[in-house]
Design an enzyme around this catalytic site. Structure first.
Site, PDB file in Angstrom:
ATOM      1  N   ALA A  29      75.287  14.617 -33.972  1.00  0.00           N
ATOM      2  CA  ALA A  29      74.744  13.695 -34.979  1.00  0.00           C
ATOM      3  C   ALA A  29      74.549  12.312 -34.367  1.00  0.00           C
ATOM      4  O   ALA A  29      74.588  12.150 -33.153  1.00  0.00           O
ATOM      5  CB  ALA A  29      75.681  13.630 -36.173  1.00  0.00           C
ATOM      6  N   ASN A  30      74.299  11.305 -35.181  1.00  0.00           N
ATOM      7  CA  ASN A  30      74.157   9.929 -34.700  1.00  0.00           C
ATOM      8  C   ASN A  30      74.686   8.973 -35.766  1.00  0.00           C
ATOM      9  O   ASN A  30      75.117   9.409 -36.832  1.00  0.00           O
ATOM     10  CB  ASN A  30      72.690   9.643 -34.345  1.00  0.00           C
ATOM     11  CG  ASN A  30      71.795   9.783 -35.559  1.00  0.00           C
ATOM     12  OD1 ASN A  30      71.897   9.009 -36.509  1.00  0.00           O
ATOM     13  ND2 ASN A  30      70.932  10.790 -35.551  1.00  0.00           N
TER      14      ASN A  30
END
Ligand code: C5P
Length: 221
Positions: A29-30
């Site tokens: 993810a980020n």
């Protein structure tokens, strides 16, 4: 935006990160919070539009009056965007993961002290480019975002051409800028005609001004 500036329009917004599963307990993810995308959806709604917000996993409430489609992966986001078309304006504010793990392990992957990490990545579809370039139901106005840590405007100009969108909202997300996850944003609006740089503003105010500008542009398109 003036009340009703987007009445009768359908505005499609993507927001938040995507989560790309590795195995049943892990994902790639980020740090996107979804704040700017959600603020834009809310502002478009306040301007009278019918709004579809396709959102990755975020800790934010659904904006009132907005149709929210919750997804996790980039491929799910693309499918939800296509299902929501046609739209008058497409605003692609999501921080889509550029890569996803190849396959998703059915069982939790076990570590093995000696072997290299069993993670290989493959590129995700580019949702903005897919919709902006030669799509049969391309919205008349397509807006992309560019989060850069250096040469922000130069990179945004290149991105405008590469992605085939009408406008890029470029922002500086260098470490220390406080933009990623923060409440404020400094943006440059980049079009084929030129660049307009705004002062640092609350994300809500960036959203309000952007919606006002898009209402003018879509009326002319
Ligand atoms: O290529 P880059 O990620 O810098 O481009 C950012 C813009 O492209 C954003 O508007 C983002 O929402 C969109 N994008 C997308 N799908 C991807 C990658 C980026 O829609 N896979």
């Amino acid at each position: 935006a003036p009340d009703g500036a987007l009445r009768g329009r359908h505005v499609l917004v993507t927001s938040g990160p995507t989560h790309e599963p590795i195995d049943p307990v892990r994902y790639v993810a980020n740090r996107s919070s979804g704040r700017q995308g959600h603020a834009i959806a809310a502002a478009a709604r306040r301007a009278g539009a019918r709004v579809t917000l396709v959102s990755g996993p975020v800790a934010l409430p659904d904006p009132p009056g907005v149709h929210v489609v919750h997804i996790e992966t980039a491929r799910e986001m693309l499918a939800a965007v296509e299902a929501a078309l046609p739209a008058d304006i497409g605003i692609f504010a999501a921080a889509v993961a550029d890569w996803r793990p190849v396959g998703e392990a059915e069982q939790k992957i076990k570590k093995d002290g000696s072997a290299p990490a069993p993670l290989s990545l493959v590129e995700n579809p580019d949702i903005l480019a897919t919709i902006a370039r030669g799509h049969g139901r391309r919205p008349p106005l397509v807006v992309g975002f560019a989060a850069e840590t250096e040469r922000v405007v130069e990179h945004a100009r290149a991105k405008l051409a590469r992605k085939g969108c009408d406008l890029i909202v470029a922002n500086d997300v260098s470490p220390g800028s406080g933009v990623m996850g923060g409440a404020r944003n400094s943006v440059h609006l980049v079009t084929a005609d030129g660049v307009e740089s705004w002062p640092t503003l609350d994300k809500d105010e960036v959203a309000r001004r952007l919606v006002e500008r898009l209402a003018e542009l879509v009326d002319r398109s």
